[in-house]
Structures are given as structure tokens and as C-alpha cells.
Design a protein around this motif. Sequence first.
Motif, short mmCIF file in Angstrom:
data_model
loop_
_atom_site.label_atom_id
_atom_site.label_comp_id
_atom_site.label_asym_id
_atom_site.label_seq_id
_atom_site.Cartn_x
_atom_site.Cartn_y
_atom_site.Cartn_z
N ASN A 270 0.65 -1.06 -0.12
CA ASN A 270 0.25 -0.01 -0.46
C ASN A 270 0.84 0.92 -0.14
O ASN A 270 1.43 1.41 0.84
N ARG A 273 -1.06 7.71 1.83
CA ARG A 273 -2.47 8.43 1.06
C ARG A 273 -1.78 10.12 1.29
O ARG A 273 -2.12 9.76 3.14
N GLN A 275 -1.85 13.69 2.85
CA GLN A 275 -2.82 14.41 3.02
C GLN A 275 -2.45 15.64 3.56
O GLN A 275 -1.15 15.35 3.60
N THR A 281 -0.11 11.53 7.75
CA THR A 281 -0.11 10.47 5.80
C THR A 281 1.12 9.32 5.88
O THR A 281 0.91 7.90 5.53
N ARG A 285 -0.03 5.54 6.99
CA ARG A 285 -0.05 4.24 6.25
C ARG A 285 0.59 3.04 6.61
O ARG A 285 0.29 2.08 6.20
#
Length: 378
Positions: A270, A273, A275, A281, A285
Motif C-alpha cells: 500500500n 495516502r 494528506q 500521511t 500508512r
Amino acid sequence: MSGLFDQFKTWYEERHEYAKAWKQRTGRPVVATMCTYTPEEILIAAGMLPVRVLGQHEPQNVTEPHIFGMFCPFCRDSLAQGLLGRYDYCEGVTLTQSCIQYRQTFNSWRAHVETVKWDYYLPMPNEVQSKFAKLLHYSEVKKFRTFMEGVTGKPITDDDLRRATDLVNENRRLLHQLFEYRKEVNPRVTGVDALYASLTAQFVDKEEHNAALRKVLAELPSQPNNRAEGVRFMTIGSENDDVSFMAMVESVGSTIVIDDQCSGTRNFWNEARIQDDPIATIADRYCERPACPTKDYPVHTRFDHVLKLAKDYNARAVVFLQQKFCDPHEGDYPDLKEHLEKNGIPTLFLEFDITNPIGPFRIRIEAFLETMSEEELF
């Protein structure tokens, strides 16, 4: 293994030489990291090279005064590498909480490896499913940033963190693209190829690693995919970088097409994301990544994740690579085995030690393949 992956193979086999050369070339520090939950974005933003501690798969007798023999082989082998001076180019050592046994490896390393100038233990919440987990981890990653600013003597800016996150996210994205080729029939990327690529991402400068991945991805479409795949295997376990074992499995009529291991997909699956707050961020994660058994409760989220990987990559069987005495994975094994077999995926359990007997393992893999072939006849 195709020559396309020679750079990754060289990096893996000469990882200490690579780190020393990087340090000399850049004049910047190298830090030993334990566990892939370590937020390497912070270290990269601080101008450092994070180097994942790996074992050497060789007999040793230096860890007995420091760590119990009933702790897993990876704990003992990792500590041996520190005590034997293999990581003497690393100024610091960090651990983000994984299992209690590996924490003892870290404690012994920072106390008895003389070249360590600083150390940091990051206490990550194990119950990442809790509604409080991300808030807690945010505060811990923030403290880690402050500590690293003290080590380097200069601020780590938000822009530094964003650049580091973008760099690591690109690496995760490129590895994903590489692993897509493993879905092919007679895949161009073998299990050994993929292992070299995913492992070296854990200790090679990300800019260099990204460049190497881009080069491979540019050339892969023109490569033949005419290798007979045999039985498509998935491997499940904790840390495993035993290349000789993987090569043996792929030499007897099979191909390893996907894994759920911290030395493989769990480390990069992954992306972070993005931010507004770069610490959020980064911290979120690691809470959201495919869970290690130490962080996968009360709901076993990894069971369906593993099953989906097996189906997406058309794995016909699973091999559990169990580090001997690994409590978290041993606890998961019975239920995960049942979950896979109920969904039509047979499993084989192999228990690993520091040195692995390839001959007996070959016999067990071959017997497993033969059993599968017989079952298909009826």
C-alpha cells in the motif's frame, strides 16, 4: 534468473559494500533498521540511508549470551550480524515494535554493538484496528521526527517529508508494476527475480532503486515468457530472504508467483495516502498496510487479504515458510491454513532455521507436487 535482474542480485549479494560505498560517496549517515514497520520516510528526509537488517544464513555461536535459543532464527541471525561487525558502517539502529523477541534483538544490539552512536525504539500500537491507533502512532512518528532532528542537528521540514514520501511511494508503485508480470501464464518474472527486487528496496537508495526498476519495466515487455510455470505457488511467512531455497522450489517444476511476507509484498503493497499533514500521511500508512500477525487482531484481516492475493495471482498452492519458534505466525497458522484449504488451495508447512537443509526440503516440495498431480487425475 534473467540477466535483466543482475543489478538487484549484485546489490543483494554485496549489500554491505553498497552501503559503505554510498556513505563514502555522499558523506551521509547510514542507519540499521529492524522491521519493515520502521517509517523510513523520516530517515530519508533526514538525509540518511535506511538499511534493513538481514541475516546471513550461516552457523554462529555469538548470540547465546544475549538471546534465548528458543527465539526465532531470524532474531538470532540478525543479532549475530551486529555482533560480528557486519553493520559497523551504521551510526544508528532503530526498531518499530514488532514482536517481543525481536525487541530483545534490538536491545542486545544497541547495548553490545560498539559502533552504535544512537538508537531509537518506536513503540507502535499493536492493535492497529483500535480507533485510537492512528492518533497514537501519529504522536510517536512526530516524536521520531523530533529525535532525528536532534541527531542531524537540523530541522526536517514538511517539504523534506513530502519529497521522501513521494520517493518511497514511487518505489512501492514500481514494485507493484513489476509484480503484475507475475500474474502471466509462464511469467517473465520468477519468484527469485521478484525476491531480489523487493528485498533490495529495503536497503538501496530509493532513487537508484527506482531507476533500476524503471529500466527493468521498460525492457520486460520485449522479454519472452516461455518458461514452463509448472505449479504456481504462493509463499507465506515473516522475513525470508533464503534465495537458494526459492531457487530450489522453482527448479523442480513450479513457480513462486506471489507472497505474503515482510521481505516481500507486505513492505510495499500500500502507498501512503497523501494528506495535508505529512506526518499523518506517513503514520497512517503503516497502520493501514497489510497486517503482520503481531498487528492483526481482534479481526484477522490478513486471512482474506492472503486469499485474494492467491486468487489474483492464480496460485494453485501455498507454502508456509515458518521461522522456527515464531509465535505470531504459529498462532495464525492453523486458522489461516483452514481458511485457504476451505477455499480450494492446498498448503504445505516448512519450518525454517538459520541454515536450511535444501535436500530434505526438495524432497518435501517434490512430494507435494506429486500429490497435487495425483489429485488432479481423480
